[in-house]
Scaffold this active site. Structure first.
Site, PDB file in Angstrom:
ATOM      1  N   SER A  15     -20.902 -12.983  -2.216  1.00 40.18           N
ATOM      2  CA  SER A  15     -20.163 -13.600  -3.759  1.00 40.18           C
ATOM      3  C   SER A  15     -21.462 -14.163  -4.191  1.00 40.18           C
ATOM      4  CB  SER A  15     -19.837 -14.925  -3.414  1.00 40.18           C
ATOM      5  OG  SER A  15     -19.341 -15.285  -4.577  1.00 40.18           O
ATOM      6  N   LYS A  66      -6.192 -15.948  -2.794  1.00 41.31           N
ATOM      7  CA  LYS A  66      -5.281 -17.165  -4.605  1.00 41.31           C
ATOM      8  C   LYS A  66      -4.216 -16.750  -5.015  1.00 41.31           C
ATOM      9  CE  LYS A  66      -8.862 -13.689  -7.196  1.00 41.31           C
ATOM     10  NZ  LYS A  66      -8.880 -12.197  -8.085  1.00 41.31           N
ATOM     11  N   ASN A  87      -7.342 -17.981  -9.940  1.00 44.53           N
ATOM     12  CA  ASN A  87      -8.746 -17.692  -9.718  1.00 44.53           C
ATOM     13  C   ASN A  87      -9.391 -18.942  -9.192  1.00 44.53           C
ATOM     14  OD1 ASN A  87      -9.625 -17.368 -12.175  1.00 44.53           O
ATOM     15  ND2 ASN A  87     -10.694 -15.679 -11.600  1.00 44.53           N
ATOM     16  N   ASP A 103      -9.254 -14.028 -14.441  1.00 40.78           N
ATOM     17  CA  ASP A 103     -10.323 -12.408 -14.845  1.00 40.78           C
ATOM     18  C   ASP A 103      -9.189 -11.542 -16.105  1.00 40.78           C
ATOM     19  OD1 ASP A 103     -10.677 -12.589 -12.340  1.00 40.78           O
ATOM     20  OD2 ASP A 103      -9.060 -12.289 -11.082  1.00 40.78           O
ATOM     21  N   ALA A 126      -2.954  -1.142  -7.721  1.00 42.72           N
ATOM     22  CA  ALA A 126      -1.532  -2.465  -8.063  1.00 42.72           C
ATOM     23  C   ALA A 126      -2.282  -3.384  -7.137  1.00 42.72           C
ATOM     24  CB  ALA A 126      -0.416  -0.844  -7.877  1.00 42.72           C
ATOM     25  N   SER A 129      -5.782  -7.417  -8.751  1.00 50.89           N
ATOM     26  CA  SER A 129      -7.119  -7.308  -9.706  1.00 50.89           C
ATOM     27  C   SER A 129      -5.683  -6.968 -10.752  1.00 50.89           C
ATOM     28  CB  SER A 129      -8.229  -7.225  -9.732  1.00 50.89           C
ATOM     29  OG  SER A 129      -8.235  -5.562  -8.889  1.00 50.89           O
ATOM     30  N   ASN A 148      -0.824   4.466  -8.094  1.00 51.36           N
ATOM     31  CA  ASN A 148      -1.362   3.864  -7.057  1.00 51.36           C
ATOM     32  C   ASN A 148      -1.179   4.648  -5.465  1.00 51.36           C
ATOM     33  OD1 ASN A 148      -2.318   1.513  -5.107  1.00 51.36           O
ATOM     34  ND2 ASN A 148      -0.809   0.685  -5.040  1.00 51.36           N
ATOM     35  N   ILE A 210     -13.704  -1.832 -11.947  1.00 52.26           N
ATOM     36  CA  ILE A 210     -14.611  -3.124 -11.627  1.00 52.26           C
ATOM     37  C   ILE A 210     -15.182  -3.598 -10.467  1.00 52.26           C
ATOM     38  CG2 ILE A 210     -12.226  -3.521 -13.331  1.00 52.26           C
ATOM     39  CD1 ILE A 210     -10.529  -4.944 -10.471  1.00 52.26           C
ATOM     40  N   TYR A 212     -18.792  -3.167  -8.473  1.00 52.97           N
ATOM     41  CA  TYR A 212     -19.910  -3.131  -9.190  1.00 52.97           C
ATOM     42  C   TYR A 212     -20.971  -3.069  -7.662  1.00 52.97           C
ATOM     43  CZ  TYR A 212     -19.173  -8.303  -8.275  1.00 52.97           C
ATOM     44  OH  TYR A 212     -18.796  -9.344  -7.130  1.00 52.97           O
ATOM     45  N   GLY A 233     -17.949  -3.132 -13.000  1.00 49.28           N
ATOM     46  CA  GLY A 233     -17.548  -4.492 -13.526  1.00 49.28           C
ATOM     47  C   GLY A 233     -18.206  -6.034 -12.913  1.00 49.28           C
TER      48      GLY A 233
HETATM   49  P1  NDP Z   1      -6.023  -5.650  -3.473  1.00 44.63           P
HETATM   50  O1  NDP Z   1      -6.400  -5.347  -2.149  1.00 44.63           O
HETATM   51  O2  NDP Z   1      -5.586  -6.360  -4.009  1.00 44.63           O
HETATM   52  O3  NDP Z   1      -5.757  -4.090  -4.063  1.00 44.63           O
HETATM   53  C1  NDP Z   1      -6.709  -3.108  -3.229  1.00 44.63           C
HETATM   54  C2  NDP Z   1      -6.412  -1.618  -4.477  1.00 44.63           C
HETATM   55  O4  NDP Z   1      -6.983  -0.630  -4.008  1.00 44.63           O
HETATM   56  C3  NDP Z   1      -4.050  -1.760  -3.923  1.00 44.63           C
HETATM   57  O5  NDP Z   1      -3.696  -0.582  -5.197  1.00 44.63           O
HETATM   58  C4  NDP Z   1      -4.754  -0.149  -2.483  1.00 44.63           C
HETATM   59  O6  NDP Z   1      -3.660   0.672  -2.610  1.00 44.63           O
HETATM   60  C5  NDP Z   1      -5.720   0.513  -3.276  1.00 44.63           C
HETATM   61  N1  NDP Z   1      -6.631   0.926  -2.237  1.00 44.63           N
HETATM   62  C6  NDP Z   1      -7.759   0.379  -0.806  1.00 44.63           C
HETATM   63  N2  NDP Z   1      -7.687   1.985  -0.257  1.00 44.63           N
HETATM   64  C7  NDP Z   1      -7.278   2.650  -0.788  1.00 44.63           C
HETATM   65  C8  NDP Z   1      -7.609   4.282  -1.159  1.00 44.63           C
HETATM   66  N3  NDP Z   1      -8.577   3.819   0.477  1.00 44.63           N
HETATM   67  N4  NDP Z   1      -7.016   4.796  -1.807  1.00 44.63           N
HETATM   68  C9  NDP Z   1      -6.511   4.292  -2.953  1.00 44.63           C
HETATM   69  N5  NDP Z   1      -6.313   3.873  -3.001  1.00 44.63           N
HETATM   70  C10 NDP Z   1      -6.500   2.316  -2.175  1.00 44.63           C
HETATM   71  O7  NDP Z   1      -8.039  -5.096  -3.979  1.00 44.63           O
HETATM   72  P2  NDP Z   1      -8.000  -6.688  -5.406  1.00 44.63           P
HETATM   73  O8  NDP Z   1      -7.123  -5.837  -6.539  1.00 44.63           O
HETATM   74  O9  NDP Z   1      -8.341  -7.819  -5.146  1.00 44.63           O
HETATM   75  O10 NDP Z   1      -9.710  -5.755  -5.571  1.00 44.63           O
HETATM   76  C11 NDP Z   1     -10.026  -4.198  -5.726  1.00 44.63           C
HETATM   77  C12 NDP Z   1     -11.309  -3.522  -5.763  1.00 44.63           C
HETATM   78  O11 NDP Z   1     -11.927  -5.144  -7.660  1.00 44.63           O
HETATM   79  C13 NDP Z   1     -12.324  -5.011  -5.212  1.00 44.63           C
HETATM   80  O12 NDP Z   1     -12.906  -3.669  -5.223  1.00 44.63           O
HETATM   81  C14 NDP Z   1     -12.950  -5.399  -5.546  1.00 44.63           C
HETATM   82  O13 NDP Z   1     -13.906  -6.793  -5.374  1.00 44.63           O
HETATM   83  C15 NDP Z   1     -13.353  -5.373  -6.942  1.00 44.63           C
HETATM   84  N6  NDP Z   1     -12.022  -6.685  -8.626  1.00 44.63           N
HETATM   85  C16 NDP Z   1     -13.433  -7.476  -9.118  1.00 44.63           C
HETATM   86  C17 NDP Z   1     -13.422  -8.073  -9.624  1.00 44.63           C
HETATM   87  C18 NDP Z   1     -14.646  -8.267 -11.014  1.00 44.63           C
HETATM   88  O14 NDP Z   1     -14.641  -9.926 -11.292  1.00 44.63           O
HETATM   89  N7  NDP Z   1     -15.356  -7.449 -11.298  1.00 44.63           N
HETATM   90  C19 NDP Z   1     -12.194  -9.010 -10.112  1.00 44.63           C
HETATM   91  C20 NDP Z   1     -11.475  -8.997  -8.929  1.00 44.63           C
HETATM   92  C21 NDP Z   1     -11.815  -7.683  -8.178  1.00 44.63           C
HETATM   93  P3  NDP Z   1      -2.181   0.136  -1.853  1.00 44.63           P
HETATM   94  O15 NDP Z   1      -1.175  -0.630  -2.533  1.00 44.63           O
HETATM   95  O16 NDP Z   1      -1.622   1.267  -1.631  1.00 44.63           O
HETATM   96  O17 NDP Z   1      -2.702  -0.305  -0.668  1.00 44.63           O
END
Ligand code: NDP
Length: 270
Positions: A15, A66, A87, A103, A126, A129, A148, A210, A212, A233
């Site tokens: 982090s 969260k 968060n 966020d 979906a 985030s 998604n 989003i 990085y 991001g």
């Molecule tokens: P979640 O685990 O809640 O969601 C992950 C999402 O990615 C789901 O929609 C999932 O689909 C999809 N996914 C995962 N693997 C694959 C794949 N191989 N192919 C297609 N879709 C995929 O994670 P978050 O939403 O919390 O975080 C997502 C990203 O955003 C992370 O990399 C995190 O680091 C980044 N982030 C950045 C922030 C910032 O401040 N810049 C803040 C929060 C997050 P499914 O529903 O089908 O499983």
């Protein structure tokens, strides 16, 4: 007495929040320290109880806690309640916690000028985030389309938090939707697996990932090669941190200073 702040998550060692917040605490002269706190799933409530015995001011909360953070708070701000995740927790003098979600405003600050009368937004993903982004965008007058891998989650999110014309569809169909978009936002975590989504010609449209660092690098390089303007991001990360800092100290810190420190730290490790 030095006050305590921190970020609770698992994993947490990577982090950048301590770097961002401790920089601001030093810049602005607060007597507080911000720590990374490794708390595995299932141990969130115990972690909060432990913090309550110390001089805790507040904590940021990240995966996988969260939803637990929202549940643990006595006072829940409307954005956090609607998104279903917090968060930012603040410890109150009556011994209760207040929950916020920064966020959503952090994302709006990072994306800059967007216009619901001309911009069409597609969100890839979906997950947690995406919920904050869809909430922020529909409050700003947009009806984002959500694509998604698990279609039911896209449809549920469009129904729960989307605008009047939002819809959810399968990520497999992304090529059918991308042509009509002016802004595409990748919230999926597929970059963690090194996967890159093939994009059509960008024609100077915006591709915002989003994630990085090395997680978004390959996807953003591909987007740039196809003629998309792109953004990672990091600004969102620093902006959400700035809104948390403002909740705790009633003072908005410098996003530029936070970004400079993050970029320098990332450069040093690559
Ligand atoms: P979640 O685990 O809640 O969601 C992950 C999402 O990615 C789901 O929609 C999932 O689909 C999809 N996914 C995962 N693997 C694959 C794949 N191989 N192919 C297609 N879709 C995929 O994670 P978050 O939403 O919390 O975080 C997502 C990203 O955003 C992370 O990399 C995190 O680091 C980044 N982030 C950045 C922030 C910032 O401040 N810049 C803040 C929060 C997050 P499914 O529903 O089908 O499983």
């Amino acid at each position: 007495m030095t006050k305590l702040l921190g970020v609770i998550g698992d994993p947490i060692a990577h982090s950048m929040s301590p770097l961002i917040h401790n920089g601001w605490l030093r810049d602005l002269g607060y007597n507080a320290n911000y720590e990374a706190m490794h708390v595995p799933a299932g141990e969130f409530d115990l972690a909060l109880q432990t913090l309550e015995t110390r001089d805790i001011l507040g904590v940021n909360v990240t995966l996988p806690h969260k939803a637990d953070a929202l549940r643990a708070a006595t006072t829940k701000h409307p954005a956090a309640a609607a998104i279903g995740a917090a968060n930012t927790l603040s410890f109150q003098s009556d011994g209760n916690w207040t929950a916020d979600n920064t966020d959503a405003p952090g994302f709006l600050r990072a994306i800059g000028e967007i216009d619901p009368s001309t911009d069409k937004v597609i969100i890839l993903g979906a997950g947690g985030s995406a919920r904050a982004l869809v909430y922020a965008l529909s409050k700003a007058g947009f009806s984002p389309i959500i694509l998604n891998r698990t279609i039911a989650k896209a449809q549920a999110l469009a129904g729960d938090l989307g605008g009047t014309k939002s819809l959810g569809a399968s990520l497999d169909q992304y090529k059918d939707y991308l042509d009509s978009a002016t802004i595409v936002i990748n919230t999926t975590s597929m970059g963690h697996e090194g996967a890159v989504l093939e994009l059509p010609e960008g024609r100077d449209r915006l591709f915002f990932d989003i994630s990085y660092g090395h997680i978004s690098a390959a996807q953003l390089a591909h987007a740039a090669a196809r003629g998309w303007r792109n953004r990672d991001g990091l600004t969102m990360l620093v902006a959400q941190a700035a809104y948390s800092f403002e909740i705790w100290f009633n003072e908005f810190p410098s996003i530029d200073a936070g970004l400079r420190r993050c970029r320098a730290a990332m450069k040093a490790i690559t």
